[in-house]
Design a protein around this motif. Structure first.
Motif, PDB file in Angstrom:
ATOM      1  N   GLY B  64       0.810  -1.216   0.000  1.00  0.00           N
ATOM      2  CA  GLY B  64       0.000   0.000   0.000  1.00  0.00           C
ATOM      3  C   GLY B  64       0.844   1.268   0.000  1.00  0.00           C
ATOM      4  N   ARG B  65       1.943   1.211   0.709  1.00  0.00           N
ATOM      5  CA  ARG B  65       2.845   2.361   0.803  1.00  0.00           C
ATOM      6  C   ARG B  65       3.334   2.774  -0.594  1.00  0.00           C
ATOM      7  NH1 ARG B  65       8.325   2.088   1.173  1.00  0.00           N
ATOM      8  NH2 ARG B  65       8.246  -0.172   1.239  1.00  0.00           N
ATOM      9  N   ALA B  68       0.496   4.203  -2.807  1.00  0.00           N
ATOM     10  CA  ALA B  68       0.126   5.587  -2.478  1.00  0.00           C
ATOM     11  C   ALA B  68       1.172   6.584  -2.978  1.00  0.00           C
ATOM     12  CB  ALA B  68      -0.039   5.734  -0.970  1.00  0.00           C
ATOM     13  N   GLN B  69       2.410   6.127  -3.077  1.00  0.00           N
ATOM     14  CA  GLN B  69       3.508   7.042  -3.407  1.00  0.00           C
ATOM     15  C   GLN B  69       3.731   7.224  -4.891  1.00  0.00           C
ATOM     16  OE1 GLN B  69       7.088   5.567  -1.631  1.00  0.00           O
ATOM     17  NE2 GLN B  69       6.381   5.841   0.450  1.00  0.00           N
ATOM     18  N   ARG B 127      -1.733  24.068  -0.435  1.00  0.00           N
ATOM     19  CA  ARG B 127      -1.520  23.257   0.764  1.00  0.00           C
ATOM     20  C   ARG B 127      -2.170  21.878   0.642  1.00  0.00           C
ATOM     21  NH1 ARG B 127       1.182  25.796   4.302  1.00  0.00           N
ATOM     22  NH2 ARG B 127       0.904  24.109   5.760  1.00  0.00           N
ATOM     23  N   HIS B 128      -2.919  21.673  -0.396  1.00  0.00           N
ATOM     24  CA  HIS B 128      -3.586  20.384  -0.591  1.00  0.00           C
ATOM     25  C   HIS B 128      -2.868  19.494  -1.599  1.00  0.00           C
ATOM     26  CE1 HIS B 128      -7.181  21.207   1.894  1.00  0.00           C
ATOM     27  NE2 HIS B 128      -6.820  22.464   1.647  1.00  0.00           N
ATOM     28  N   PRO B 131       2.832  15.627  -0.886  1.00  0.00           N
ATOM     29  CA  PRO B 131       4.283  15.645  -1.111  1.00  0.00           C
ATOM     30  C   PRO B 131       4.773  14.591  -2.095  1.00  0.00           C
ATOM     31  CG  PRO B 131       3.756  14.901   1.118  1.00  0.00           C
ATOM     32  CD  PRO B 131       2.488  15.370   0.515  1.00  0.00           C
ATOM     33  N   TYR B 132       4.008  13.514  -2.289  1.00  0.00           N
ATOM     34  CA  TYR B 132       4.484  12.482  -3.231  1.00  0.00           C
ATOM     35  C   TYR B 132       4.427  12.935  -4.684  1.00  0.00           C
ATOM     36  CZ  TYR B 132       4.825   9.231   0.620  1.00  0.00           C
ATOM     37  OH  TYR B 132       5.193   8.620   1.774  1.00  0.00           O
ATOM     38  N   SER B 134       6.076  15.188  -5.711  1.00  0.00           N
ATOM     39  CA  SER B 134       7.463  15.515  -6.027  1.00  0.00           C
ATOM     40  C   SER B 134       8.204  14.343  -6.659  1.00  0.00           C
ATOM     41  CB  SER B 134       8.200  15.986  -4.766  1.00  0.00           C
ATOM     42  OG  SER B 134       8.236  14.942  -3.803  1.00  0.00           O
TER      43      SER B 134
END
Lengths: 96, 415
Positions: B64-65, B68-69, B127-128, B131-132, B134
């Motif tokens: 899952g990690r 999601a990334q 702000r929404h 970070p992934y 990037s």
């Protein structure tokens, strides 16, 4: 979840799964030995969790929250911040 | 090149199936998976058809990690890499550090992930944006994630050369093995079916606007309406022949030669000369005469001018022998998955070399190719000895690529 209620490990577990894709039980996060990195949550994952908390709570949590290495540390920072917002005396809340 | 490069593993995910066994079976039977686009609502846009992968659940293949990334194109590349390593029975941990590398080709990058974050940016604010973003959108994301997943510390790279990248990545891997690497994972997978990505492509005018799936992508025919976009791709395990032999691996094919040329963006006329030159360079490097080529996997853009140029290139290379060289384009059964399309051709060519089978060009009728005087394999697969395959591919920016694969030396005449 509002500024009036403290962050719990249950809510944190939901956010960790939503933002970082890691399914964890609240008890795993509450373990005093727990560290995000070992749980599979990398630094970008923590950033995402903090950003989501900030959006939901409408408060800035700051660099300390973004760099929190452990779930307990993040929970403490968030709840301290929430207490400040509520106008309560600052200090480390019990059990955080 | 004194160090020889063999292919020992293949992983593939295509609209026709998940896993090389299903993809090969569908190609062999000439099945077509092109269908109405369902990934998003295409009403109001020129595009109605696509080659979509159905039934691919990322969480069945990945943690899952990771899901999601990363973008779907990386999910596909990671899953195909796992399949390829399993097929090769190779655990990267068995090899010395720094001797195993990875190269992928990408044309679209993580466009679906990127679109989702751009929508958040403009609807909710900066702000929404997660970070992934990037790392997920980036063309090199798949190479990086494959490297992390398997601890591959050897030569690594990413090629952004459109469809031809699927061939160029294999050549890149062979070059690194020639320079000392023991093994490489190479290939490409794409997931370009997002409205933003597709809208960016309407401008070039080469996407098929056909609404009937039976007529959507018909390369080498007079009524070719352009190409149907697709998702999917393949990852290949390449090894230095001696190292493969030493661990008792079974080589499935050998990479013999590669050539590239550049003839300018959207100039299909000159691509005739450029493709022919690339093919000659590849054959010369392979030490293979034109009379030894048993099958050509064509670029088959599905645009009449481009198809005519490809036939002219083949005529220039093979001369009067052209009528006796079987040419095929299995991608008319999947659509074009950009860099993933040529990587899928590599996977299918490897199977074809192993089994002595040339898969057909789905949906193209037997009477169609007469227009171009090609020996196009249509209808059903041909069972013939296949020792050498020539693969051609073009990028829309004007790059032409050719790859020569040979049957593995350890294999017999038939299998």
């Amino acid at each position: 979840m509002t500024t009036g209620t403290p962050l719990t490990y249950e809510t944190l577990a939901t956010l960790v799964e939503q933002c970082a894709g890691v399914a964890l039980r609240p008890a795993e996060l509450a373990d005093p030995e727990a560290v995000f990195k070992d749980l599979g949550v990398d630094s970008l994952g923590t950033l995402g969790i903090v950003a989501e908390l900030e959006n939901r709570l409408g408060v800035q949590l700051g660099k300390d929250a973004e760099e929190a290495a452990a779930p307990g540390e993040l929970l403490a920072i968030v709840n301290r911040r929430l207490a400040e917002e509520a106008g309560a005396p600052t200090g480390t809340p019990k059990g955080a | 090149m004194t160090r020889r490069t063999v292919i020992t593993g293949v992983g593939a995910i295509a609209p026709t199936g998940i896993g090389i066994d299903l993809v090969w079976k569908a190609a062999r039977e000439g099945l077509c998976a092109i269908a109405p686009l369902t990934r998003y609502d295409p009403r109001g846009t020129p595009l109605a058809l696509a080659g979509e992968i159905r039934g691919f659940e990322p969480l069945e293949h990945l943690e899952g990690r990771i899901v999601a990334q990363t973008d779907r194109f990386t999910h596909l590349a990671l899953a195909a890499s796992d399949m390829a390593l399993r097929d090769a029975a190779l655990s990267p941990a068995e090899l010395p550090p720094y001797s195993f590398g990875v190269v992928t080709a990408s044309c679209a990058g993580g466009v679906e992930f990127g679109q989702q974050e751009i929508q958040r940016l403009w609807s909710k604010g900066p702000r929404h944006v997660g970070p992934y973003q990037s790392i997920a959108w980036f063309y090199a994301a798949s190479t990086g994630q494959i490297s992390l997943r398997h601890g591959l510390k050897g030569p690594s790279g990413v090629l952004v050369t459109d469809e031809a990248g699927g061939l160029d990545a294999v050549a890149y891997a062979r070059r690194e093995i020639g320079r000392g690497a023991t093994a490489m994972l190479a290939g490409g997978a794409e997931a370009p079916l997002s409205p933003f990505s597709m809208a960016c492509q309407f401008g070039h005018g080469l996407l098929s606007a056909e609404r009937d799936a039976r007529r959507g992508y018909l390369p080498f025919t007079a009524r070719a309406p352009g190409f149907v976009p697709a998702e999917g791709g393949a990852m290949i395990v390449l090894e230095e022949a001696g190292a493969a032999l030493a661990r008792d691996a079974e080589p499935q094919a050998e990479v013999l030669g590669h050539g590239t040329t550049f003839t300018g963006a959207r100039r299909f006329g000159p691509s005739a000369e450029g493709l022919a030159a690339a093919a000659r360079i590849a054959l010369a490097e392979a030490g293979v005469g034109r009379h030894e080529v048993d099958v050509v996997f064509a670029d088959a853009l599905g645009v009449p001018e481009a198809d005519a140029a490809e036939v002219a290139a083949l005529r220039a290379v093979f001369g009067a022998r052209l009528r006796s060289v079987p040419v095929t384009a299995p991608k008319s059964g999947t659509g074009r998955a950009y860099s993933g399309a040529a990587a899928l051709d590599v996977a299918l060519a490897v199977r074809g070399l192993r089994h002595g089978v040339i898969p057909p060009t789905p949906r193209v009728g037997t009477t169609d190719p007469a227009l171009h005087d090609l020996n196009l394999v249509t209808g059903r697969a041909r069972t013939v000895p296949v020792r050498t395959a020539l693969l051609l591919s073009r990028g829309l920016a004007g790059n032409n690529s050719a790859l020569v694969l040979g049957r593995s030396p350890s294999q017999g005449e038939t299998s």
